[in-house]
Motif scaffolding. Structure first.
Motif, mmCIF file in Angstrom:
data_model
loop_
_atom_site.group_PDB
_atom_site.id
_atom_site.type_symbol
_atom_site.label_atom_id
_atom_site.label_comp_id
_atom_site.label_asym_id
_atom_site.label_seq_id
_atom_site.Cartn_x
_atom_site.Cartn_y
_atom_site.Cartn_z
ATOM 1 N N SER A 199 -8.225 -2.139 -12.063
ATOM 2 C CA SER A 199 -7.052 -2.948 -11.515
ATOM 3 C C SER A 199 -7.858 -3.746 -10.225
ATOM 4 O O SER A 199 -7.409 -5.010 -10.273
ATOM 5 C CB SER A 199 -6.198 -2.262 -10.863
ATOM 6 N N ALA A 200 -8.594 -3.305 -9.503
ATOM 7 C CA ALA A 200 -9.106 -4.219 -8.345
ATOM 8 C C ALA A 200 -9.828 -5.427 -8.817
ATOM 9 O O ALA A 200 -9.403 -6.630 -8.162
ATOM 10 C CB ALA A 200 -9.978 -3.419 -7.422
ATOM 11 N N ALA B 290 -7.736 -5.779 -16.727
ATOM 12 C CA ALA B 290 -7.476 -4.679 -16.261
ATOM 13 C C ALA B 290 -7.858 -3.132 -16.949
ATOM 14 O O ALA B 290 -8.456 -2.121 -16.141
ATOM 15 C CB ALA B 290 -5.848 -4.254 -16.101
ATOM 16 N N LEU C 209 -7.242 -7.849 -10.504
ATOM 17 C CA LEU C 209 -6.388 -8.567 -9.702
ATOM 18 C C LEU C 209 -7.262 -9.706 -8.839
ATOM 19 O O LEU C 209 -6.754 -10.839 -8.663
ATOM 20 C CB LEU C 209 -5.873 -7.544 -8.650
ATOM 21 N N LEU D 51 -5.151 -10.830 -16.029
ATOM 22 C CA LEU D 51 -5.093 -9.600 -15.736
ATOM 23 C C LEU D 51 -4.783 -8.661 -16.858
ATOM 24 O O LEU D 51 -5.234 -7.413 -16.789
ATOM 25 C CB LEU D 51 -3.700 -9.682 -14.969
ATOM 26 N N TYR E 279 1.835 -6.640 -7.238
ATOM 27 C CA TYR E 279 1.037 -6.222 -8.145
ATOM 28 C C TYR E 279 -0.124 -5.360 -7.466
ATOM 29 O O TYR E 279 -0.550 -4.351 -7.848
ATOM 30 C CB TYR E 279 0.175 -7.297 -9.082
ATOM 31 N N ALA F 149 -0.785 -1.514 -8.363
ATOM 32 C CA ALA F 149 -2.110 -1.060 -8.601
ATOM 33 C C ALA F 149 -2.427 0.435 -7.818
ATOM 34 O O ALA F 149 -3.127 1.067 -8.180
ATOM 35 C CB ALA F 149 -3.222 -1.979 -8.448
ATOM 36 N N HIS G 20 -0.237 2.988 -9.688
ATOM 37 C CA HIS G 20 -0.377 3.294 -10.939
ATOM 38 C C HIS G 20 -1.916 3.024 -11.803
ATOM 39 O O HIS G 20 -2.815 2.308 -11.137
ATOM 40 C CB HIS G 20 0.590 2.484 -11.791
ATOM 41 N N SER G 21 -1.936 3.363 -12.926
ATOM 42 C CA SER G 21 -3.225 3.019 -13.840
ATOM 43 C C SER G 21 -3.326 1.661 -14.071
ATOM 44 O O SER G 21 -2.767 0.956 -14.053
ATOM 45 C CB SER G 21 -3.194 4.127 -14.780
ATOM 46 N N ALA G 22 -4.619 1.412 -14.368
ATOM 47 C CA ALA G 22 -4.820 0.106 -14.884
ATOM 48 C C ALA G 22 -4.374 -0.322 -16.311
ATOM 49 O O ALA G 22 -3.820 -1.394 -16.500
ATOM 50 C CB ALA G 22 -6.234 0.039 -15.256
ATOM 51 N N ILE H 227 -0.791 -1.595 -15.259
ATOM 52 C CA ILE H 227 -0.934 -3.111 -14.709
ATOM 53 C C ILE H 227 -1.131 -3.943 -15.852
ATOM 54 O O ILE H 227 -0.504 -5.191 -15.885
ATOM 55 C CB ILE H 227 -2.298 -2.860 -13.717
#
Length: 294
Positions: free
Chosen positions: A239-240, A234, A243, A230, A54, A58, A61-63, A66
């Motif tokens: 994403s950061a 997201a 996650l 998640l 994942y 991330a 790819h976009s949030a 995800i």
């Protein structure tokens, strides 16, 4: 020439990501070996293979991608619980090939069925609730077994690292074409659980390996909930952060399970002459108690 350069860059980045994932799983494996069966089962239900997959998804790819992948992962988590139950039952009587093969056949069948459903968050949570309501009581009788001393062989950790690195490469490469749902499903291929079965079953026997796997049922519940987190976080937080919250959910859940198990170990030692078991004991992995001699 530019196309070759782009391909070379992709291959080098992919190799680096595989190496990072391999280091991650080697570290987790070494911790597991030194922690005993209960902690080992809880570590096995952390995102040891799904986490690196994942993280690298991330980066590419976009949030929104995800979030959709997490929804597929939430649904497939229920299939992993049935994989565990199938293996635990088969391992009592059959060899490694039959036990793992039967468990993976169940997982693949349920994954194929899962692909035919348009999942929502509520649907994924309900599917997991049903799976846990069925499987947890059925796993409980198999959680106790004599756990012999496990001697690591030279190929154990390289095998696990290679399997996880291959999974990361597959997810990252295919995600460019297959979309978030398939990526989320592939990311949850139960590499860590199957590698434990493959390594331990021939060495310590089916019932002992099954006890280790059966102890991971409650941990898998927190693993599933982390993908719900998640999915929700997201699109809103990026994403950061999402996650990070996902990992925190898994860690918090498993630490709570460890604390509750430790509380059960300590509590009987104050009444009825019961004494707590040796914390270094390699018995099944669930807390047991023996009465002091009268």
């Amino acid at each position: 020439m530019p196309n070759m350069s782009a391909d070379l860059v992709f291959i080098l980045i992919l190799a680096l990501r595989m190496a990072v994932a391999a280091v991650f799983v080697v570290t987790a494996s070494l911790i597991t070996e030194r922690s005993g069966p209960v902690i080992g089962a809880l570590i096995a239900t952390l995102p040891i293979s799904a986490g690196p997959s994942y993280v690298f998804l991330a980066l590419d790819h976009s949030a929104a991608f995800i979030a959709e992948g997490a929804l597929a992962s939430l649904a497939i988590n229920a299939a992993t619980l049935f994989l565990m139950l199938t293996y635990v039952v088969l391992a009592q009587r059959f060899n490694t090939l039959v036990s793992i093969g039967g468990a993976m056949a169940v997982w693949i069948l349920l994954a194929a069925i899962q692909r035919t459903v348009h999942w929502t968050l509520a649907g994924g949570l309900i599917a997991n609730a049903i799976a846990f309501a069925i499987c947890l009581p059925l796993l409980k009788p198999f959680q106790h077994a004599k756990m012999p001393l496990i001697t690591r062989r030279w190929y154990d950790i390289p095998l696990r690292a290679g399997m996880v690195a291959t999974l990361v490469a597959t997810v990252v490469t295919l995600s460019r074409w297959v979309g978030p749902e398939v990526s989320g499903t592939i990311a949850l291929v139960p590499i860590v659980l199957t590698s434990m079965m493959l390594i331990l079953h021939p060495r310590i026997g089916g019932p002992a390996t099954a006890a280790l796997i059966a102890n991971g049922g409650w941990g898998l519940m927190g693993f599933g909930l982390s993908f719900a987190v998640l999915h929700l976080a997201a699109p809103r937080l990026g994403s950061a952060i999402a996650l990070t919250l996902t990992l925190a959910t898994c860690l918090g859940w498993n630490l709570a399970l460890w604390w509750l198990g430790r509380a059960r170990v300590l509590k009987p030692s104050f009444r009825d002459g019961a004494v707590a078991p040796d914390p270094e004991s390699r018995d099944s992995g669930l807390a047991r108690f023996t009465r002091a001699p009268e």
